[in-house]
Scaffold this motif. Structure first.
Motif, short mmCIF file in Angstrom:
data_model
loop_
_atom_site.label_atom_id
_atom_site.label_comp_id
_atom_site.label_asym_id
_atom_site.label_seq_id
_atom_site.Cartn_x
_atom_site.Cartn_y
_atom_site.Cartn_z
N LEU A 208 0.81 -1.45 -0.04
CA LEU A 208 0.18 0.55 -0.06
C LEU A 208 0.50 1.28 0.09
N ASN A 209 0.23 2.22 -0.69
CA ASN A 209 1.31 3.31 -0.77
C ASN A 209 -0.01 4.61 -0.68
N VAL A 210 -0.08 5.67 0.78
CA VAL A 210 -0.98 6.74 0.51
C VAL A 210 -0.40 7.92 0.20
N VAL A 241 -3.94 4.92 -3.82
CA VAL A 241 -4.79 5.41 -2.67
C VAL A 241 -4.28 7.01 -2.83
N GLY A 242 -4.91 8.04 -3.23
CA GLY A 242 -4.81 8.98 -3.19
C GLY A 242 -5.40 9.94 -4.35
N ALA A 243 -6.00 11.24 -4.12
CA ALA A 243 -7.16 11.97 -4.79
C ALA A 243 -5.41 11.60 -6.56
N VAL A 266 -1.20 -2.81 -10.35
CA VAL A 266 -1.00 -2.07 -9.68
C VAL A 266 -2.85 -1.34 -9.56
N VAL A 267 -2.89 -1.20 -8.45
CA VAL A 267 -4.82 -0.23 -8.21
C VAL A 267 -4.43 0.56 -8.17
N PHE A 268 -5.10 2.15 -8.82
CA PHE A 268 -5.51 3.10 -8.48
C PHE A 268 -6.53 3.58 -7.82
N PHE A 269 -6.62 4.44 -6.32
CA PHE A 269 -8.17 4.67 -5.55
C PHE A 269 -8.05 5.98 -5.24
N ASP A 270 -8.54 6.57 -5.94
CA ASP A 270 -9.14 8.06 -5.42
C ASP A 270 -9.02 8.48 -4.00
#
Length: 397
Positions: A208-210, A241-243, A266-270
């Motif tokens: 995880l990275n935020v 995770v991060g906008a 690699v999955v991006f979440f806003d």
């Protein structure tokens, strides 16, 4: 009566404070700092209110040019209402100091989280995204900071930056660490519907990275390191995770992941809620934080509070915050980063050891302590203002 209350009653007197820049709708680290400080100051029986900035009138055609005036002037405000009586004014982030560049404000306190954008000449590699008007208002904010009676630095690293880059008197800078919300960010069971909501699985390991895609966050090197890890651990997924506040950088990262052959891993979440963010920390086998520059590094602390093993860069304030409870690497060495990640993935005993150390380290940072130390600074400002006022009064023969 707790020891904290004894300190409060003996050393902190009641006085009025106004926190400026409290944004209830925002989920950024800066707004979280302001909200948490406000809540804890209230619990400490400090008389505290909230003041909003005045938004300047902007001609309608400006918006058609692509300029988001509402967002810009919430970051760099230009008009601050006058304080009433002997109120202490506390600007909760350094950017808001632009509002006092041409305004005299007595009993002014400003929290400085970092000086990256304010001193872009010193950090050109981190500020290539700044436009000319950003740089202009950054200069206003830097000028406004020098008008504060006292500054609060969120780390010793940031304090040294203030001294070095702004030449602000060192005796008027106090280090007060941020806290972590341990009611939310803690070890807890993750509900099944969380996995379903984000299309995740319970049977595979996650890294995880935020944070944002700001160049200083060093996500490009994280992808390069993850590609090395993925070659040996094909089931591992990296969650970011991060906008996407830096759209061009987000697209670059998507393209880079494709070139590295890891775009499906690699999955991006806003933006996610704080509740869900805590669940993301809890499902992670490790939290990776490769930043080149952090004024404090709150995500690393939140991860630790959730008992997540932390692997982070040995840069800026991060060693100061994580102590001996994390594995550190040079932020420019992708091989070293990948090696540490693979080590944590392959050693359950190390994971267990880091979880225990993480929880112990995070416990050192709490909002009650932050609020008490901040309230002491308010009192110091009031006393300094009284002394200055006495010196200004003409002597009577």
């Amino acid at each position: 009566m707790t020891s904290h209350n004894i300190v409060k009653e003996e050393e902190i007197r009641q006085f009025a404070v106004r926190l400026v820049g409290l944004s209830e709708g925002s989920s950024t680290g800066l707004s979280r700092y302001a909200r948490s400080l406000y809540q804890e100051l209230t619990l400490q029986e400090v008389t505290v209110g909230v003041t909003d900035f005045k938004t300047p009138s902007i001609p309608p055609f400006v918006g058609k040019l692509g300029f988001d005036s509402a967002k810009f002037f919430s970051t760099f405000p230009v008009a601050l209402p006058d304080a009433v009586g002997n109120t202490v004014t506390h600007l909760t982030t350094q950017n808001h100091a632009s509002a006092v560049a041409f305004k005299k404000v007595k009993r002014l306190v400003v929290t400085v989280h970092d000086l990256i954008t304010l001193c872009y000449n010193h950090y050109p590699e981190f500020t290539t995204h700044l436009k000319y008007y950003d740089k202009f208002f950054n200069r206003l904010a830097a000028y406004g900071l020098k008008k504060a009676r006292m500054l609060i630095a969120v780390s010793e690293y940031t304090r040294q930056d203030i001294i070095r880059l702004l030449s602000y008197p060192s005796d008027r800078i106090k280090v007060v660490y941020e806290g972590v919300d341990r009611q939310n960010f803690r070890v807890k069971e993750v509900p099944t519907n969380f996995y379903q909501r984000y299309n995740l699985r319970e049977d595979i390991p996650y890294l995880l990275n935020v944070g944002s895609e700001d160049p200083r966050k060093n996500i490009r090197r994280l992808l390069a390191a993850f590609a090395k890890v993925s070659a040996e651990f094909p089931t591992v997924r990296l969650l970011k995770v991060g906008a996407a506040e830096f759209r061009h950088e987000r697209q670059y990262l998507l393209d880079e992941a494709k070139l590295l052959g890891i775009s499906d891993k690699v999955v991006f979440f806003d933006r996610v809620s704080d509740t869900d963010l805590a669940y993301f920390y809890n499902i992670a086998t490790a939290f990776i934080f490769p930043s080149l520059y952090e004024g404090f590094g709150l995500p690393a602390l939140e991860a630790m509070s959730c008992g997540t093993p932390v692997i982070c860069s040995n840069a800026a304030s991060l060693p100061e915050v994580v102590g001996d409870a994390a594995l550190l690497f040079s932020p420019t060495d992708t091989l070293e980063m990948a090696t540490l990640i693979k080590r944590v993935l392959s050693e359950p005993d190390l994971q267990k050891h880091l979880r225990r150390l993480s929880i112990e380290q995070a416990a050192l940072f709490n909002w009650e302590k932050t609020a008490i130390e901040t309230a002491k600074i308010y009192r110091q400002v009031v006393e300094l203002e009284k002394e200055a006022s006495m010196k200004r009064k003409p002597s009577v023969c």
